[in-house]
Design a protein around this motif. Structure first.
Motif, short mmCIF file in Angstrom:
data_model
loop_
_atom_site.label_atom_id
_atom_site.label_comp_id
_atom_site.label_asym_id
_atom_site.label_seq_id
_atom_site.Cartn_x
_atom_site.Cartn_y
_atom_site.Cartn_z
N LYS A 133 -0.20 -3.85 11.20
CA LYS A 133 -1.23 -4.83 11.12
C LYS A 133 -1.81 -5.00 9.49
O LYS A 133 -2.69 -5.87 9.40
CB LYS A 133 -2.30 -4.75 12.09
N CYS A 134 -1.79 -4.03 8.69
CA CYS A 134 -2.10 -4.34 7.27
C CYS A 134 -1.04 -4.99 6.51
O CYS A 134 -0.11 -4.74 6.64
CB CYS A 134 -2.25 -2.84 6.77
N SER A 135 -1.55 -5.96 5.72
CA SER A 135 -0.99 -6.64 4.98
C SER A 135 -0.19 -5.85 3.69
O SER A 135 -1.00 -5.28 2.79
CB SER A 135 -1.76 -7.85 4.21
N GLU A 136 0.89 -5.74 3.99
CA GLU A 136 1.57 -4.84 2.87
C GLU A 136 1.47 -5.82 1.32
O GLU A 136 1.32 -5.12 0.25
CB GLU A 136 3.04 -4.61 3.26
N LYS A 137 1.52 -7.02 1.44
CA LYS A 137 1.39 -7.76 0.45
C LYS A 137 0.13 -7.77 -0.36
O LYS A 137 0.01 -7.31 -1.76
CB LYS A 137 1.76 -9.20 0.65
N LEU A 138 -0.87 -7.59 0.27
CA LEU A 138 -2.29 -7.40 -0.18
C LEU A 138 -2.46 -6.21 -0.81
O LEU A 138 -3.00 -5.99 -1.92
CB LEU A 138 -3.15 -7.85 0.96
N LEU A 139 -1.82 -5.14 -0.18
CA LEU A 139 -2.09 -3.56 -0.52
C LEU A 139 -1.31 -3.43 -1.88
O LEU A 139 -1.64 -2.79 -2.67
CB LEU A 139 -1.65 -2.84 0.52
N SER A 140 -0.29 -4.28 -1.85
CA SER A 140 0.74 -4.18 -3.15
C SER A 140 -0.07 -4.94 -4.18
O SER A 140 0.05 -4.40 -5.39
CB SER A 140 1.97 -4.77 -2.96
N GLU A 146 7.52 4.80 2.99
CA GLU A 146 6.76 5.92 3.99
C GLU A 146 5.52 5.39 4.40
O GLU A 146 4.80 5.91 5.17
CB GLU A 146 6.53 7.20 3.31
N LYS A 147 5.25 3.81 4.23
CA LYS A 147 4.00 3.24 4.38
C LYS A 147 2.70 4.08 3.99
O LYS A 147 1.53 4.26 4.70
CB LYS A 147 3.87 3.01 5.62
N THR A 148 2.65 4.61 2.53
CA THR A 148 1.63 5.69 2.01
C THR A 148 0.86 5.05 1.12
O THR A 148 1.28 4.20 0.36
CB THR A 148 2.22 7.05 1.73
N LEU A 149 -0.39 5.28 1.18
CA LEU A 149 -1.25 4.55 0.05
C LEU A 149 -1.72 5.83 -0.83
O LEU A 149 -1.56 6.91 -0.52
CB LEU A 149 -2.60 4.21 0.78
N ASP A 150 -2.09 5.50 -2.22
CA ASP A 150 -2.14 6.16 -3.44
C ASP A 150 -3.82 6.34 -3.42
O ASP A 150 -4.45 5.75 -3.78
CB ASP A 150 -1.59 5.65 -4.72
N VAL A 151 -4.09 7.58 -2.81
CA VAL A 151 -5.70 7.82 -2.87
C VAL A 151 -6.06 8.02 -4.41
O VAL A 151 -7.22 7.53 -4.56
CB VAL A 151 -6.19 9.15 -2.00
#
Length: 124
Positions: A90-97, A107-112
Motif C-alpha cells: 500500500k506504499c507508493s513505490e513511485k513516491l518512495l523512488s 526485495e522492497k527494502t528502504l535505505d535507512v
C-alpha cells in the motif's frame, strides 16, 4: 506549528489505520504530522523483532511532506538499530523512488542511510 510524532491517542491511531485497511496491533504504529489538530501527513508502520515495515504513506501528492514522514519513521528504525526496513504493497513505490529511499525494488527494502543525507528539496 507542525509536530511530527508517533500518535499516542489510541482512538486516532485506530481511525487512521482502519481508514487504509489495517487493524491496530501491539506492533503497528502511526507517525503523523499535525498542525493544530489537523493531520497533514502520516505513515503506518510495524516493528516485528528486528524488522520495520512501512505499510502506508500519506500524502502521495506532496513530496516534501511525505519526505518528512518517511524520515521521521526511519529515525525510529535508526534509533532502535533496525537496518532491515521494508515497504508494503500500500506504499507508493513511485513516491518512495522520487524520494530516493528505495534500496532494492525486488526485495522492497528502504535505505535507512538516506535518513542522514539531503532532504527532498530537489524532489520532482
Amino acid at each position: 506549528m507542525i509536530k511530527v510524532q508517533i500518535v499516542e491517542d489510541k482512538t486516532l491511531a485506530k481511525e487512521l489505520c482502519e481508514k487504509v485497511g489495517f487493524f491496530v496491533t501491539d506492533n503497528r504504529f502511526v507517525m503523523a504530522a499535525e498542525d493544530r489538530g489537523e493531520i497533514l501527513a502520516y505513515s503506518v508502520f510495524t516493528i516485528d523483532k528486528n524488522i520495520m515495515t512501512l505499510e502506508y504513506l500519506f500524502p502521495e501528492e506532496d513530496a516534501l511532506m511525505a519526505d518528512a514522514i518517511v524520515r521521521s519513521t526511519l529515525h525510529i528504525a535508526a534509533t532502535r538499530g533496525l537496518t532491515d526496513v521494508f515497504y508494503g504493497e500500500k506504499c507508493s513505490e513511485k513516491l518512495l523512488s522520487v524520494l530516493k529511499f528505495i534500496k532494492d525494488k525486488n526485495e522492497k527494502t528502504l535505505d535507512v542511510s538516506r535518513l542522514f543525507e539531503d532532504s527532498c528539496s530537489g524532489c520532482k
